[in-house]
Design a protein around this motif. Sequence first.
Motif, PDB file in Angstrom:
ATOM      1  N   LEU A 136      39.729  49.099  36.467  1.00  0.00           N
ATOM      2  CA  LEU A 136      40.074  48.230  35.333  1.00  0.00           C
ATOM      3  C   LEU A 136      41.585  48.088  35.196  1.00  0.00           C
ATOM      4  O   LEU A 136      42.105  46.979  35.041  1.00  0.00           O
ATOM      5  N   ALA A 137      42.304  49.204  35.256  1.00  0.00           N
ATOM      6  CA  ALA A 137      43.755  49.169  35.046  1.00  0.00           C
ATOM      7  C   ALA A 137      44.469  48.325  36.092  1.00  0.00           C
ATOM      8  O   ALA A 137      45.476  47.677  35.793  1.00  0.00           O
ATOM      9  N   LEU A 138      43.946  48.313  37.323  1.00  0.00           N
ATOM     10  CA  LEU A 138      44.633  47.648  38.428  1.00  0.00           C
ATOM     11  C   LEU A 138      44.072  46.273  38.755  1.00  0.00           C
ATOM     12  O   LEU A 138      44.497  45.658  39.732  1.00  0.00           O
ATOM     13  N   THR A 139      43.135  45.785  37.979  1.00  0.00           N
ATOM     14  CA  THR A 139      42.658  44.419  38.186  1.00  0.00           C
ATOM     15  C   THR A 139      43.776  43.455  37.799  1.00  0.00           C
ATOM     16  O   THR A 139      44.287  43.509  36.680  1.00  0.00           O
ATOM     17  N   PRO A 140      44.190  42.564  38.696  1.00  0.00           N
ATOM     18  CA  PRO A 140      45.351  41.717  38.399  1.00  0.00           C
ATOM     19  C   PRO A 140      45.254  40.943  37.089  1.00  0.00           C
ATOM     20  O   PRO A 140      46.221  40.878  36.328  1.00  0.00           O
ATOM     21  N   VAL A 141      44.091  40.359  36.802  1.00  0.00           N
ATOM     22  CA  VAL A 141      43.982  39.578  35.571  1.00  0.00           C
ATOM     23  C   VAL A 141      44.039  40.476  34.342  1.00  0.00           C
ATOM     24  O   VAL A 141      44.468  40.040  33.268  1.00  0.00           O
TER      25      VAL A 141
ATOM     26  N   ALA B  26      44.424  48.680  47.479  1.00  0.00           N
ATOM     27  CA  ALA B  26      45.770  48.248  47.879  1.00  0.00           C
ATOM     28  C   ALA B  26      46.024  46.788  47.513  1.00  0.00           C
ATOM     29  O   ALA B  26      47.096  46.442  46.992  1.00  0.00           O
ATOM     30  N   GLY B  27      45.065  45.920  47.786  1.00  0.00           N
ATOM     31  CA  GLY B  27      45.254  44.502  47.481  1.00  0.00           C
ATOM     32  C   GLY B  27      45.436  44.230  45.995  1.00  0.00           C
ATOM     33  O   GLY B  27      46.442  43.631  45.588  1.00  0.00           O
ATOM     34  N   PRO B  28      44.475  44.647  45.147  1.00  0.00           N
ATOM     35  CA  PRO B  28      44.661  44.399  43.712  1.00  0.00           C
ATOM     36  C   PRO B  28      45.873  45.106  43.133  1.00  0.00           C
ATOM     37  O   PRO B  28      46.503  44.593  42.198  1.00  0.00           O
ATOM     38  N   THR B  29      46.227  46.276  43.685  1.00  0.00           N
ATOM     39  CA  THR B  29      47.416  46.971  43.192  1.00  0.00           C
ATOM     40  C   THR B  29      48.674  46.160  43.477  1.00  0.00           C
ATOM     41  O   THR B  29      49.553  46.014  42.620  1.00  0.00           O
ATOM     42  N   ALA B  30      48.773  45.627  44.690  1.00  0.00           N
ATOM     43  CA  ALA B  30      49.937  44.813  45.041  1.00  0.00           C
ATOM     44  C   ALA B  30      50.016  43.572  44.153  1.00  0.00           C
ATOM     45  O   ALA B  30      51.091  43.216  43.651  1.00  0.00           O
TER      46      ALA B  30
END
Length: 682
Positions: free
Chosen positions: A154-159, A477-481
């Motif tokens: 949840l925390a790292l979801t871009p939206v 890695a992708g959503p974090t970036a």
Amino acid sequence: MTDTISAPRPDVSPPRSAPGRSIPFGRFVRGREADPPWVRPSLLGLLLATAALYLIDLGSSGWANSFYSAAVQAGSTSWKAFFYGSSDAANSITVDKPPASLWLMAISVRIFGLHSWSILVPQALEGVASVGVLYATVRRWFSPGAALLSGAVLALTPVAVLMFRFNNPDSLLVLLLVLGAYAIVRAVDTGSTRWLVFAATLVGFGFLTKMLQAFLVVPAFALVYLVAGPTPVRRRIGQLLVAGVALLVSAGWWVAIVELVPARDRPYIGGSQHNSELELIFGYNGFGRLTGNESGSVGGGGQTGSRWGATGWSRLFGSEMGGQIAWLLPAALALLVLALWLTRRAVRTDRTRAAMLLWGGWLLITGLTFSYMQGIVHPYYTVALAPAIGAIVGIGSAMLWRQRRSPWASMSLAAITVGTAIWSYVLLDRSSQWLPWLRYVILIGGIITAGLLLTSGYLTRRLATIVASAALIVALAGPTAYSLQTASTTHTGAIPSAGPAVTSGAGGGRGGGGGPGGAGGTQFGGGRGGTGGTQGAPGTQGTPPTQGAAPGGNTGRTGGGGMSGLLNGTTPSSALVSRLTENASSYTWIAATVGANNAAGYQLATNQSVMPIGGFNGTDPSPTLAQFEKYVSEGKIHYFIAGGTGGSSSGTTGTIASWVASHFTAITVDGTTIYDLTASTS
């Protein structure tokens, strides 16, 4: 096999509380005494990291969505505006949403003063709280690892990063719904009517945040208690009926007050065409979103979704929404199907199946609604899916990891890991000029870790933990970036979007920038600077029309402080601010202009009431020409500012603008055309 999955372990399932008893709130943070030593520091680290991600450089977005910021400013100076959610402190018209999210921001502004941080910090704290509550909800039935992974997703979801650093209502909606899910879990644990009523009340206040969208979780909440509640079926049905009454009361009390107060004693209901909150609920903000028939919207009445992109199951995976929410969506769907299959023969009260009914129902109902709705839909709406995706991924991954010695479990883990890596590659390839190496690293890492996961059942515990950690790094890695890029980027306007610009594809792309109505941009895009934006879903309409503007209006975006566009506020010059605020206390409104966003920029710059003619889109019939003439004759409005956006030349806004231009003399201040409505007529 099913019994092994379904049976709760002593260190996984919490002790049941006696009916009616609650566990102290401190357990949300402290955890349990039996938890391993690493759990509490990990939870604290997750919450601190989330707070840093959501709070650092928060003020860089300025007023963010100036439409809501102006309403917050109004509510911080007028309790009447506070209650109704008015756009201006003089209470000419409300915003087009209920006021619950504005209440928290206005209280913050009353305490700390009007500035960007006092408006945006409440949303950031709501985000941290959402992560903490999701952890607590998952942890009640599952392991600390499952709960921590759920919170991290949840925390790292871009939206989610976007919305918890912004001032749209969606952040509070997410928190209220996650709290509602926690209350449902407690109700299933204890059979308590009070917890059911509490869950319904939270959803009701979600309705007062964003209307009918909050109700999308209700079927899942009701289903999980009906299936897995510990009381007899007749009692469960009765309890759900009581909760339904609580839902109606908590959602309807404010609506009832607004409808019962005479129209002359309250502001006009923004977003409606007949000054009715019920019309707003069931029309523009309700079923109109599903059918596309939204009278007064930017799409116009009778539209069938053509402005908002193609509908269908693939919408969430397209370039318009994919990078916002879909990084772990395929994994969540796979884990949901797998968990439901494995628990198909479990006892009625099985917790794994109950959790999947809860979070899976949330995900499927909300996701399908977003996929097929034909009216206004924006990519940031998908933040409502983030808690469900996080919970399913956390619970499902932990379930498979416990069974990794079984070939089916290790193969499932490997397939989901490599599938997630491939999907991350696809999403990153849509913004191929941004960190071009990252997609290859994730793809190669996913293939390697998938191979290692096939042998995870035969590795030592330490090596297995390393492999699991590597798989999580690859998956996140992708959503974090994207999230880090989102947090480091300024976002303003009505339609922000997370992550870097993407190329057009299925569902429409966001393009390379171009603010709303900017050069080469789109009419309803959420670009972030530059030119050439191609926001795909709404269609590339170019600069918004200015039918409602009076002749001679300035359409510039900077410097002179002219019309800024339909979706963002104006930045007036210091000379114009000085002119507008002259003898401000003598007027109810220091100025009037077409469109709420246009008015918002002037209101925030002057900290005085500015009348937004026509509401958000300039299409609301408020005020009428007769009302406007009456205000002018009574000396309540000092200036009319030309250049507003929205409405039409034949509508209310156009007739008012034409009347002003034909009766008063135009004045130019730093390139902006204004009319002194207290001066002699021209």
